[in-house]
Design a protein around this motif. Structure first.
Motif, short mmCIF file in Angstrom:
data_model
loop_
_atom_site.label_atom_id
_atom_site.label_comp_id
_atom_site.label_asym_id
_atom_site.label_seq_id
_atom_site.Cartn_x
_atom_site.Cartn_y
_atom_site.Cartn_z
N UNK A 180 0.80 -1.36 -0.07
CA UNK A 180 -0.11 -0.04 -0.12
C UNK A 180 0.90 1.28 0.03
N UNK A 181 2.05 1.29 0.66
CA UNK A 181 2.71 2.25 0.64
C UNK A 181 3.41 2.58 -0.57
N UNK A 182 3.90 1.47 -1.43
CA UNK A 182 4.39 1.51 -2.60
C UNK A 182 3.24 2.24 -3.66
N UNK A 183 1.93 1.75 -3.24
CA UNK A 183 0.67 2.25 -4.33
C UNK A 183 0.45 3.48 -4.18
N UNK A 184 0.78 4.10 -2.67
CA UNK A 184 0.64 5.53 -2.48
C UNK A 184 1.65 6.38 -3.13
N UNK A 185 2.88 5.73 -3.17
CA UNK A 185 4.07 6.59 -3.73
C UNK A 185 3.78 6.57 -5.46
N UNK A 186 3.35 5.46 -5.77
CA UNK A 186 3.08 5.46 -7.37
C UNK A 186 1.93 6.59 -7.60
N UNK A 187 0.99 6.75 -6.73
CA UNK A 187 -0.15 7.56 -7.16
C UNK A 187 0.46 9.06 -7.08
#
Length: 764
Positions: free
Chosen positions: A679-686
């Motif tokens: 989820x942290x990687x997902x947030x960074x990507x967004x």
């Protein structure tokens, strides 16, 4: 108003770590592992004893009773102080030589510290300061250097005040550096991960893996003996040698039918060689063992064997002839030639030893200017049998940990492999930038080494909104604060270094949030650059105190402004703005708090409430919202360092890589920590995706849709639908069936419902 009750840490975590260390110390097959585990057992026992006696207050920034905050403590995993002082150690041989017999003091450490305050001792310290021939490993080791510097400049009152503060611990702590013939500190913009001594020690600990050792033992020792053993038994066959048919039946002659004249003599010689080898090496099994056991019972004939046993000899011969060829055959000879070549190759442990010996040419506490000096084929002078062998790339990669090079080069080489590792080396640059404000070069050098040593201190577990000890709280550093000027050139250099390192961190590790040590180092650079950046740390869920200090609100204000109208703001429903701070300030434990920010986080965390969850998971859902609202420093850094134009150029690549990491993570067994990191990687990507054009966003999402499997499908759908204009409801769902991906969940997580919640307690 009564003072708010202060929380302290539980001993449960320490007890669990003690049990783990005890198990490892008792069960590991590796002696080095057992020794390290035994040391951890001692440390955790000290923690528990100290907590039980009241001598340790874990959770406080002064956890050891009657000990100033500036003393460097031994800190076990999780931030638990053990009660031991790192600057407290028996005198070394070189130190003992300094201590005069008539020096005052109750023990040798106190006598040595007091001697260094004599005229002769101060002269020695002054000489070391001017030459730079010293090394500071623990911050306390620079204290008397600063006293000497102050006295040389006539600052007698400041020197006396500093000595007065140090005096109560002079019988315990080493307040002087290690004197060395030359300085080994990297200069300029180069850094190193480890000194030569540590890399050399690691290489010399290399051993041959048991599986490889067993294989080499077979090739070098047992195969030659086995071939002769097979030949001995084949010489007793009365007809064609036994062989296997297609259906596994044995055909051909029988052993134990003919006995050559020299057979008994050759048998005796073989057994002598076998027994000598068996005293040193582990004996082989299967066919070898069967044929050897039979040979022991046949001094001159097979009268001691049963017919069944002779049949087993016949089958054993058929098996080996079928697999490798008959003794003396071309097939068997070719196989043994190939195997001998393999056995003759030097092992990685041998080549690691060669490399470690090459490192002997460099100062133990220094680094490597280049890898060329230790690369190259093994020479006959080093190891004749290995002459001509190349040093493997993975061993050179280990040696590269001592390479002194710019941070970017070490990232490219894989030496700096994470944000945590970057945080370990960055103080080598920061220390010089901070020291650049000091005009006197001798003081600047001591200041820089002190800062680097300070950054090696391990962080304490802190409760009640307490903060880690700051560098300027060290009494000897505070004493020289008046001699640090705010120089324009140093300020600009710090800003440039912060900008370059931020770009490097985001480019090299786009999928991970900035780790706390790196955030603290960025804070030091920002302060030196005169930039007011509200950088926030990741807070561990199991020690969250239920509120935040004001810098979290400040960071959220920046994030809402910078991300207004972007995909990130729509995906996470960021507030468009934050109301002006109320006149009435909230305080807890003497700290100004942002209780309105904390309340917003709590309200938003209800989305992750899934009918369960302990207090750690519930805390985690609140903390995740604090990271979302602040973008966990991304917006603050991009805005404060004017990185928007740069980010627009690279955002597509960074978003692609962060999404790819999240997708790849789903191929591994998921723990709740894995879900959180996804989820942290997902947030960074967004966040990166928000700086892409609409066309680029479409391309990235198309690739994501192709790569993501069924597990991430709801998250991909949710993101696509938000891009198309939909919004999530209060439960984090879209009308089209998509879901918002969060890392924490108070109860089963939709990404992996079967994963147990208690794994999440270790999350930060």
């Amino acid at each position: 108003m009564a003072e708010e009750q202060r929380a302290t840490a539980s001993a449960g975590y320490a007890m669990a770590r003690l049990e783990q260390a005890l198990e490892r110390a008792l069960t590991s097959d590796d002696l080095a592992v057992r020794r390290r585990a035994a040391a951890r057992v001692d440390a955790w026992r000290n923690v528990l004893d100290g907590m039980a006696s009241g001598r340790l207050t874990v959770g406080s920034r002064t956890p050891v009773a009657d000990t100033p905050a500036w003393v460097t403590l031994e800190v076990a995993h999780g931030g638990f102080a053990t009660g031991r002082y790192l600057a407290e150690a028996p005198l070394r041989e070189d130190e003992l030589a300094w201590v005069p017999s008539d020096a005052p003091g109750d023990n040798d450490r106190e006598r040595l510290n007091l001697w260094f305050l004599s005229d002769e001792g101060l002269a020695s310290l002054g000489q070391a300061l001017r030459s730079g021939n010293y090394r500071i490993e623990v911050p306390e080791e620079s204290a008397l250097l600063i006293v000497a510097w102050l006295l040389e400049r006539g600052q007698y009152a400041a020197a006396l005040d500093l000595t007065f503060e140090l005096r109560p611990l002079m019988h315990r702590l080493r307040f002087t550096p290690t004197f060395s013939p030359s300085s080994s500190t990297p200069s300029g913009a180069v850094v190193r991960l480890q000194p030569v001594s540590e890399v050399r020690s690691t290489l010399r600990q290399a051993t041959v893996r048991p599986q490889i050792a067993a294989m080499l033992e077979t090739l070098r020792v047992w195969n030659p003996l086995y071939d002769r053993l097979v030949a001995l038994w084949c010489d007793t066959v009365d007809d064609e040698l036994p062989e296997l048919t297609a259906d596994g039946a044995v055909v051909g002659g029988w052993p134990c039918r003919v006995w050559p004249d020299d057979w008994a003599e050759r048998r005796s010689q073989w057994l002598d060689e076998f027994r000598a080898a068996a005293e040193v090496h582990r004996q082989p099994r299967d066919n070898f063992a069967r044929l050897q056991a039979a040979l022991e019972r046949c001094p001159s004939d097979s009268s001691a064997l049963t017919g069944r046993e002779v049949g087993w000899i016949r089958r054993s011969l058929a098996n080996t002839i079928q697999a490798h060829g008959a003794p003396g055959s071309e097939a068997r000879a070719a196989l043994r030639t190939t195997q001998s070549a393999v056995a003759a190759r030097p092992t990685y442990a041998t080549l690691a030893h060669v490399l470690s010996c090459r490192l002997d040419r460099f100062p133990a506490d220094g680094g490597l200017p280049t890898l060329d000096a230790i690369d190259g084929e093994v020479t006959a002078d080093e190891i004749p049998a290995a002459a001509g062998s190349a040093i493997p790339a993975h061993l050179l990669a280990k040696a590269a940990r001592a390479l002194e090079a710019p941070i970017g080069e070490l990232v490219d080489r894989g030496v700096i492999s994470s944000g945590e590792v970057l945080a370990r080396v960055l103080p080598q640059v920061t220390s010089q930038l901070l020291a650049a404000n000091i005009e006197d070069p001798s003081l600047a050098a001591a200041y820089a080494q002190s800062y680097a040593a300070f950054r090696r201190r391990r962080s304490l577990l802190l409760l009640n909104l307490e903060h880690q000890v700051r560098f300027d709280e060290l009494p000897w550093i505070a004493a020289v604060a008046p001699y640090r000027d705010r120089r324009v050139q140093a300020t600009r250099a710090a800003a440039q270094s912060l900008r370059e390192t931020t770009v490097l961190a985001l480019t090299a590790f786009p999928q991970t949030i900035l780790p706390n040590p790196l955030v603290r180092e960025f804070g030091a650079l920002a302060s030196q650059a005169d930039l007011k950046l509200p950088l926030v740390e990741e807070v561990a869920a199991d020690i969250f105190m239920g509120t935040f200090t004001e810098k979290w609100r400040s960071a959220a204000t920046v994030a809402s402004r910078v991300m207004f109208g972007t995909l990130y703001a729509r995906y996470y429903d960021l507030p468009a703005s934050w109301p002006a701070v109320e006149q009435r300030r909230y305080k807890r434990w003497g700290k100004a708090t942002a209780d309105d920010f904390a309340e917003v986080c709590r309200q938003r965390s209800r989305e992750a409430a899934n009918g369960g969850g302990g207090h750690v998971a519930q805390n985690g859902t609140v903390l995740e919202q604090s990271q979302i609202l602040t973008t966990h420093n991304l917006a603050v850094l991009v805005d404060g360092l004017e990185l928007t134009d740069w980010l627009r150029e690279v955002a597509q690549e960074l978003a692609d890589r962060a999404f790819a990491w999240a997708v790849q993570r789903q191929t591994q067994p998921l723990t709740l920590t894995g879900i959180k990191n996804t989820a942290y990687a997902w947030r960074q990507a967004i966040f990166y995706l928000s700086f892409c054009s609409q066309a680029s966003q479409g391309e990235i999402l198309a690739r994501l849709d192709e790569r993501a499997g069924p597990r991430l499908a709801p998250a991909v759908a949710g993101l696509q639908q938000v891009v198309a204009g939909e919004r999530f409801d209060a439960a984090g769902r879209t009308v089209g069936g998509g879901r918002r991906l969060l890392g924490w969940s108070a109860g089963p997580h939709w990404l992996a419902p079967a994963v147990r919640e208690d794994v999440h307690a270790s999350g930060g």
